[in-house]
Design a protein around this motif. Structure first.
Motif, PDB file in Angstrom:
ATOM      1  N   SER A 225       0.857  -1.180   0.000  1.00  0.00           N
ATOM      2  CA  SER A 225       0.000   0.000   0.000  1.00  0.00           C
ATOM      3  C   SER A 225       0.892   1.228   0.000  1.00  0.00           C
ATOM      4  N   THR A 226       0.754   2.043  -1.018  1.00  0.00           N
ATOM      5  CA  THR A 226       1.571   3.261  -1.083  1.00  0.00           C
ATOM      6  C   THR A 226       1.134   4.285  -0.045  1.00  0.00           C
ATOM      7  N   MET A 227      -0.021   4.080   0.585  1.00  0.00           N
ATOM      8  CA  MET A 227      -0.538   5.021   1.570  1.00  0.00           C
ATOM      9  C   MET A 227      -0.168   4.640   2.998  1.00  0.00           C
ATOM     10  N   PHE A 228       0.467   3.493   3.192  1.00  0.00           N
ATOM     11  CA  PHE A 228       0.648   3.018   4.554  1.00  0.00           C
ATOM     12  C   PHE A 228       1.574   3.916   5.371  1.00  0.00           C
ATOM     13  N   GLY A 229       2.590   4.498   4.741  1.00  0.00           N
ATOM     14  CA  GLY A 229       3.480   5.402   5.457  1.00  0.00           C
ATOM     15  C   GLY A 229       2.742   6.604   6.010  1.00  0.00           C
ATOM     16  N   VAL A 230       1.804   7.153   5.214  1.00  0.00           N
ATOM     17  CA  VAL A 230       1.006   8.290   5.671  1.00  0.00           C
ATOM     18  C   VAL A 230       0.033   7.840   6.751  1.00  0.00           C
ATOM     19  N   TYR A 231      -0.475   6.630   6.615  1.00  0.00           N
ATOM     20  CA  TYR A 231      -1.382   6.068   7.627  1.00  0.00           C
ATOM     21  C   TYR A 231      -0.680   5.985   8.979  1.00  0.00           C
ATOM     22  N   TYR A 232       0.575   5.529   8.982  1.00  0.00           N
ATOM     23  CA  TYR A 232       1.312   5.433  10.243  1.00  0.00           C
ATOM     24  C   TYR A 232       1.577   6.829  10.813  1.00  0.00           C
ATOM     25  N   PHE A 233       1.914   7.786   9.953  1.00  0.00           N
ATOM     26  CA  PHE A 233       2.136   9.155  10.429  1.00  0.00           C
ATOM     27  C   PHE A 233       0.860   9.751  11.023  1.00  0.00           C
ATOM     28  N   ALA A 234      -0.289   9.480  10.395  1.00  0.00           N
ATOM     29  CA  ALA A 234      -1.552  10.022  10.895  1.00  0.00           C
ATOM     30  C   ALA A 234      -1.820   9.537  12.314  1.00  0.00           C
ATOM     31  N   GLY A 235      -1.577   8.251  12.560  1.00  0.00           N
ATOM     32  CA  GLY A 235      -1.732   7.717  13.904  1.00  0.00           C
ATOM     33  C   GLY A 235      -0.744   8.320  14.878  1.00  0.00           C
ATOM     34  N   ALA A 236       0.484   8.564  14.399  1.00  0.00           N
ATOM     35  CA  ALA A 236       1.511   9.188  15.239  1.00  0.00           C
ATOM     36  C   ALA A 236       1.096  10.600  15.638  1.00  0.00           C
ATOM     37  N   ALA A 237       0.530  11.338  14.698  1.00  0.00           N
ATOM     38  CA  ALA A 237       0.113  12.718  14.980  1.00  0.00           C
ATOM     39  C   ALA A 237      -1.006  12.759  16.018  1.00  0.00           C
ATOM     40  N   VAL A 238      -2.009  11.896  15.864  1.00  0.00           N
ATOM     41  CA  VAL A 238      -3.132  11.876  16.804  1.00  0.00           C
ATOM     42  C   VAL A 238      -2.663  11.488  18.197  1.00  0.00           C
ATOM     43  N   SER A 239      -1.858  10.423  18.298  1.00  0.00           N
ATOM     44  CA  SER A 239      -1.423   9.936  19.615  1.00  0.00           C
ATOM     45  C   SER A 239      -0.512  10.936  20.304  1.00  0.00           C
ATOM     46  N   CYS A 240       0.357  11.599  19.531  1.00  0.00           N
ATOM     47  CA  CYS A 240       1.252  12.613  20.101  1.00  0.00           C
ATOM     48  C   CYS A 240       0.443  13.784  20.661  1.00  0.00           C
ATOM     49  N   LEU A 241      -0.489  14.290  19.879  1.00  0.00           N
ATOM     50  CA  LEU A 241      -1.321  15.405  20.338  1.00  0.00           C
ATOM     51  C   LEU A 241      -2.126  15.026  21.576  1.00  0.00           C
ATOM     52  N   ALA A 242      -2.631  13.803  21.599  1.00  0.00           N
ATOM     53  CA  ALA A 242      -3.419  13.352  22.752  1.00  0.00           C
ATOM     54  C   ALA A 242      -2.557  13.308  24.009  1.00  0.00           C
ATOM     55  N   LEU A 243      -1.345  12.759  23.899  1.00  0.00           N
ATOM     56  CA  LEU A 243      -0.476  12.623  25.077  1.00  0.00           C
ATOM     57  C   LEU A 243       0.027  13.980  25.558  1.00  0.00           C
ATOM     58  N   VAL A 244       0.436  14.848  24.643  1.00  0.00           N
ATOM     59  CA  VAL A 244       0.936  16.171  25.039  1.00  0.00           C
ATOM     60  C   VAL A 244      -0.182  17.013  25.655  1.00  0.00           C
ATOM     61  N   THR A 245      -1.357  16.998  25.046  1.00  0.00           N
ATOM     62  CA  THR A 245      -2.480  17.772  25.593  1.00  0.00           C
ATOM     63  C   THR A 245      -2.861  17.262  26.977  1.00  0.00           C
ATOM     64  N   ALA A 281      -8.866   9.336   9.680  1.00  0.00           N
ATOM     65  CA  ALA A 281     -10.018   8.662   9.081  1.00  0.00           C
ATOM     66  C   ALA A 281      -9.976   8.754   7.555  1.00  0.00           C
ATOM     67  N   TYR A 282      -9.586   9.913   7.056  1.00  0.00           N
ATOM     68  CA  TYR A 282      -9.500  10.106   5.601  1.00  0.00           C
ATOM     69  C   TYR A 282      -8.475   9.153   4.980  1.00  0.00           C
ATOM     70  N   ILE A 283      -7.293   9.060   5.587  1.00  0.00           N
ATOM     71  CA  ILE A 283      -6.258   8.176   5.059  1.00  0.00           C
ATOM     72  C   ILE A 283      -6.675   6.717   5.181  1.00  0.00           C
ATOM     73  N   SER A 284      -7.271   6.355   6.319  1.00  0.00           N
ATOM     74  CA  SER A 284      -7.696   4.969   6.526  1.00  0.00           C
ATOM     75  C   SER A 284      -8.752   4.556   5.517  1.00  0.00           C
ATOM     76  N   PHE A 285      -9.755   5.419   5.327  1.00  0.00           N
ATOM     77  CA  PHE A 285     -10.806   5.081   4.374  1.00  0.00           C
ATOM     78  C   PHE A 285     -10.273   5.062   2.945  1.00  0.00           C
ATOM     79  N   SER A 286      -9.417   6.010   2.603  1.00  0.00           N
ATOM     80  CA  SER A 286      -8.867   6.060   1.246  1.00  0.00           C
ATOM     81  C   SER A 286      -8.080   4.785   0.942  1.00  0.00           C
ATOM     82  N   GLN A 287      -7.296   4.332   1.914  1.00  0.00           N
ATOM     83  CA  GLN A 287      -6.535   3.099   1.716  1.00  0.00           C
ATOM     84  C   GLN A 287      -7.484   1.918   1.501  1.00  0.00           C
ATOM     85  N   TYR A 288      -8.505   1.832   2.339  1.00  0.00           N
ATOM     86  CA  TYR A 288      -9.478   0.742   2.205  1.00  0.00           C
ATOM     87  C   TYR A 288     -10.221   0.829   0.875  1.00  0.00           C
ATOM     88  N   PHE A 289     -10.664   2.032   0.517  1.00  0.00           N
ATOM     89  CA  PHE A 289     -11.457   2.202  -0.699  1.00  0.00           C
ATOM     90  C   PHE A 289     -10.655   1.808  -1.940  1.00  0.00           C
TER      91      PHE A 289
END
Length: 422
Positions: A225-245, A281-289
């Motif tokens: 999947s050419t989108m998987f790298g972005v998918y992993y980054f998206a999860g990293a961004a959400v989890s980082c923001l959640a922990l810092v906040t 969600a956008y990256i996850s759905f796009s990869q699935y679609f």
């Protein structure tokens, strides 16, 4: 916005910008010790159990390692984005991103432990985490022959070394610029950080994407999947923001960061959390679609393994829990400005982050005789939580080890009077 005069006498008092000496040591030791014990349980279960249990343990540990590393990488990316965009509003709270970024070395330790764990299972049980490393498994496999120039053991470890050299180098340089500015007040450290962040973001993007390819996607080397790298980054961004906040909310609850972290900063962090939840969600759905639409066997098999049998429940849980619930929750302005509500949302998203990596990694354990994925097992719990708790323990120690905000950042006057109108 322009900065107005602010009485900063109380802002920079020691009791406002530092925790009491010894704070966090007990919690750090508890989290680290419990995490280490859980890793020990995982390894013991793998050594003493069946080959299936050993394989489950390897994959569960890998999910926990990747979830933990993602948070540090997300913080590294955001720190460079803040510098590169010359973001003034975040200057007073950026230190918590830097704290999280600076412990990327814990990810290296967890990686080394994982490598040794994997090698031990190879030698004693002939059980592999990455099946492409098993000569008997890939013999005569045309797809592997096509990919073997990239997926081979020496190059795999060379790439891993490059990733960590880049991440450690960037994080330590940015940390050095910020902490040296605390001591000497030289504004040129800010300029240096901004200059480093321009090429640093490019290096970060490539290394993070390829780490996702190497350490998660290649668990099934037939899948791509050419989108998987972005998918992993998206999860990293959400989890980082959640922990810092969540960290900032807890510190404010202890009476620290008065004026430095206000309802306005919380609102902006919540908006970022909302935005990157939608991005995930956008990256996850796009990869699935795209996989569903193309209907290529090598791609669909990966999704089918997760949509059927024992993993179907999790394939429904993630879009609901990682997108719909936080979307509805965070879309409200009053919620985004409530410390208690946002803290609850952050805890929820950290849990979803663990489940997300669990879903990506764990179904790769499957029964070769029935071609069915092996469902959840009790070893999954210590395998995932062990690395995660060790990482959190070291993060707590870092937060308590110094000033809670940059002391002489030239953009601090703007941050201290920050107001958003959206």
């Amino acid at each position: 916005m322009s900065a107005h005069a602010v009485d900063t006498r109380l802002v920079f008092e020691k009791g406002n910008i530092e925790l009491a000496e010894g704070s966090g040591r007990g919690l750090s030791a508890l989290l680290t010790g419990l995490g280490g014990a859980l890793i020990g349980v995982t390894i013991f279960a793998a050594v003493s159990g069946t080959d299936k249990v050993a394989k489950i343990a390897l994959h569960a540990y890998q999910a926990g390692f990747m979830a933990s590393l993602a948070m540090a990488l997300g913080a590294l990316g955001f720190t460079m984005i803040f510098h590169q965009t010359n973001a003034g509003w975040v200057a007073s709270i950026r230190r918590q991103f830097e704290n999280l970024m600076s412990i990327v070395w814990v990810g290296l330790v967890l990686f080394v432990v994982g490598v040794l764990f994997h090698l031990g299972m190879q030698l004693t049980k002939q059980v592999y985490l990455f099946e492409w490393m098993n000569p008997a498994y890939v013999e005569g496999d045309k797809l592997y022959e096509h990919k073997s120039g990239f997926l081979n053991v020496p190059f795999f470890y060379v790439r891993a070394a490059i990733y960590f050299v880049v991440w450690l180098g960037l994080s330590q340089l940015l940390w050095s610029f910020s902490t040296r500015q605390d001591q000497d007040g030289d504004k040129w450290h800010t300029v240096s950080a901004r200059k480093l962040s321009a090429p640093g973001l490019l290096l970060f993007a490539f290394t993070t994407a390829f780490a996702g390819f190497d350490w998660v996607m290649s668990l099934d080397f037939h899948w791509f999947s050419t989108m998987f790298g972005v998918y992993y980054f998206a999860g990293a961004a959400v989890s980082c923001l959640a922990l810092v906040t969540l960290t900032l909310i807890i510190l404010r609850g202890f009476g620290r960061l008065h004026v430095a972290f206000t309802e306005e900063h919380l609102h902006d962090l919540s908006k970022l959390l909302f935005a990157f939840t939608v991005f995930w969600a956008y990256i996850s759905f796009s990869q699935y679609f795209l996989i569903w639409y193309a209907n290529i066997p090598e791609e669909t098999a990966w999704m089918l393994r997760r949509k059927e049998g024992p993993w179907e429940w999790l394939s429904w849980t993630l879009p609901i829990g990682h997108f719909i619930v936080p979307f509805v929750f965070l879309i409200s302005r009053p919620v985004r400005r409530s410390r208690a509500a946002v803290a609850l949302g952050c805890l929820w998203l950290l849990g979803m982050h663990l489940l997300d990596l669990y879903w990506a990694v764990r179904p790769e354990v499957w029964n070769k005789e029935t071609s069915q994925a092996v469902g959840p097992h009790w070893v999954d719990i210590p395998g995932i939580l062990g690395p995660f708790l060790v990482f959190l323990g070291m993060y707590v120690r870092r937060v308590a080890s110094g000033p809670l905000m940059p002391l002489h950042d030239p953009r601090l006057p703007e941050a201290l009077v920050h107001k958003n109108y959206v």
